[in-house]
Design an enzyme around this catalytic site. Structure first.
Site, short mmCIF file in Angstrom:
data_model
loop_
_atom_site.label_atom_id
_atom_site.label_comp_id
_atom_site.label_asym_id
_atom_site.label_seq_id
_atom_site.Cartn_x
_atom_site.Cartn_y
_atom_site.Cartn_z
CG ASP A 1 -1.98 0.98 1.27
OD1 ASP A 1 -2.42 1.37 0.18
OD2 ASP A 1 -2.41 1.37 2.38
CB SER B 1 -12.19 4.09 7.59
OG SER B 1 -11.31 2.98 7.61
CB THR C 1 -9.33 4.68 9.93
OG1 THR C 1 -8.25 5.46 9.41
CG2 THR C 1 -9.93 5.37 11.14
CG HIS D 1 -5.11 8.09 3.86
ND1 HIS D 1 -4.27 8.68 2.96
CD2 HIS D 1 -5.45 6.90 3.35
CE1 HIS D 1 -4.11 7.85 1.92
NE2 HIS D 1 -4.82 6.78 2.13
N GLY D 2 -7.44 8.45 7.55
CA GLY D 2 -7.58 8.71 8.98
C GLY D 2 -9.01 8.79 9.46
#
Ligand code: G3H
Ligand code: 13P
Ligand code: ZN
Length: 307
Positions: free
Chosen positions: A81, A213, A256, A180-181
């Site tokens: 990734d 996520s 996440t 992200h996150g």
């Protein structure tokens, strides 16, 4: 069984479903991904970031994932990734544990991204390894070098078409509004579906959604109850993910939500069982919560029953 990304995404695209890519850093996460895939009879992608390889070791994770993939009947892709470090990407291709790599040159000027992506496609394909590339940068997190327009971080459909032609990649990661996150949106979860439709029409190949996520409500509640400070966390809604899949997303990246599930399981167990010191017992509920989250994703992506 170990398979390539190209193989499972071609099938998924034809069948109009998506396959989840789950980030792992340790044995328990690998066990959770495989257990969920077997329970759902689903193909699955096990992703290791550069950070994961640094944390656990390329050989160590490589052997663990290979053992797990060869022992199970469900199709497993072992994927690098966000490979950004050129020497590391080359090493990963050379060592050959992974059946798929992502070369992420999205933070580089376009021509450099094309040149590196193209070279890694050649190297990887010569060894039967699939390649995901990326153009556009995920809002908020990935660094982008030259921002010429207000929405320059989102993927441009015309550029995507040319990029795919020039690089010969097997899957393309697109930026359509995720990041992200755990903190993706201040308001409602919102993606640029118009752009996704245009990209899908232009490139005709499996598309990848990073930052997918959802921060599931039940998991977040358990995290908060046992002391994790993530009150403002917000993910992509299941409805938005389903719509993105209906428009051409065939690989959906989740890290996440597994971190949150692990955290929720671990905190609850430790709080309720302060006398237990056996790591195998302590990590059990955390692993089980990760399995539950992964199974829910497989159902949502409609990859359940497709193994
Ligand atoms: O997209 C990045 C993944 O969430 C991996 O994160 O680099 O902290 O392992 P990491
Ligand atoms: P999340 O942070 O939304 O889980 O995204 C993970 C990801 O994109 C890994 O490449
Ligand atoms: Zn990502």
């Amino acid at each position: 069984m170990l398979v390539t990304l190209k193989e499972i995404l071609t099938k998924a695209r034809r069948g109009k479903y998506a396959v989840g890519a789950f980030n792992v850093n340790n044995l328990e996460a690998i066990q959770a991904v495989i257990a969920a895939a077997e329970a759902e009879k689903s193909p699955v992608i096990i992703s290791t970031s550069e950070g994961a390889l640094e944390y656990a070791g390329l050989d160590e994770l490589g052997h663990l994932v290979h053992l797990a993939a060869h022992k199970t009947k469900v199709p497993v892709v072992f994927h690098l990734d966000h490979g950004k470090n050129l020497a590391l990407v080359e090493e990963v291709i050379d060592r050959g544990y992974h059946s798929s790599i992502m070369y992420d040159g999205s933070a580089l000027p376009y021509q450099e991204n094309v040149a590196h992506s193209r070279r890694f496609v050649k190297l990887a394909h010569a060894k039967g390894i699939s390649v995901e590339t990326e153009i556009g940068a995920l809002a908020g997190i990935e660094d982008f070098v030259s921002v010429q327009a207000k929405d320059a971080h989102l993927t441009d459909p015309i550029q995507a078409k040319e990029f795919v032609r020039l690089t010969g990649c097997d899957a393309l990661a697109v930026a359509i509004g995720t990041s992200h996150g755990a903190y993706k949106f201040k308001g409602n979860s919102k993606l640029d579906f118009k752009r996704l439709k245009e990209i899908a029409a232009a490139v005709q190949m499996p598309l990848v959604l990073h930052g997918a996520s959802g921060v599931p409500a039940g998991i977040k509640k358990q995290c908060l109850k046992y002391g994790c400070q993530i009150a403002q966390a917000k993910g992509v809604s299941d409805a938005n993910i389903r719509r993105a899949v209906s428009l051409g997303i065939t690989k959906v990246n989740i890290d996440t939500d597994l971190r949150l599930a692990f955290d929720a399981g671990l905190r609850k167990f430790l709080k309720e069982n302060p006398e237990v010191i056996d790591p195998r017992k302590i990590l059990g509920p955390a692993t089980e919560l990760m399995v539950q989250v992964i199974r829910q994703k497989m159902k949502m992506l409609k990859s359940s029953g497709q193994a």
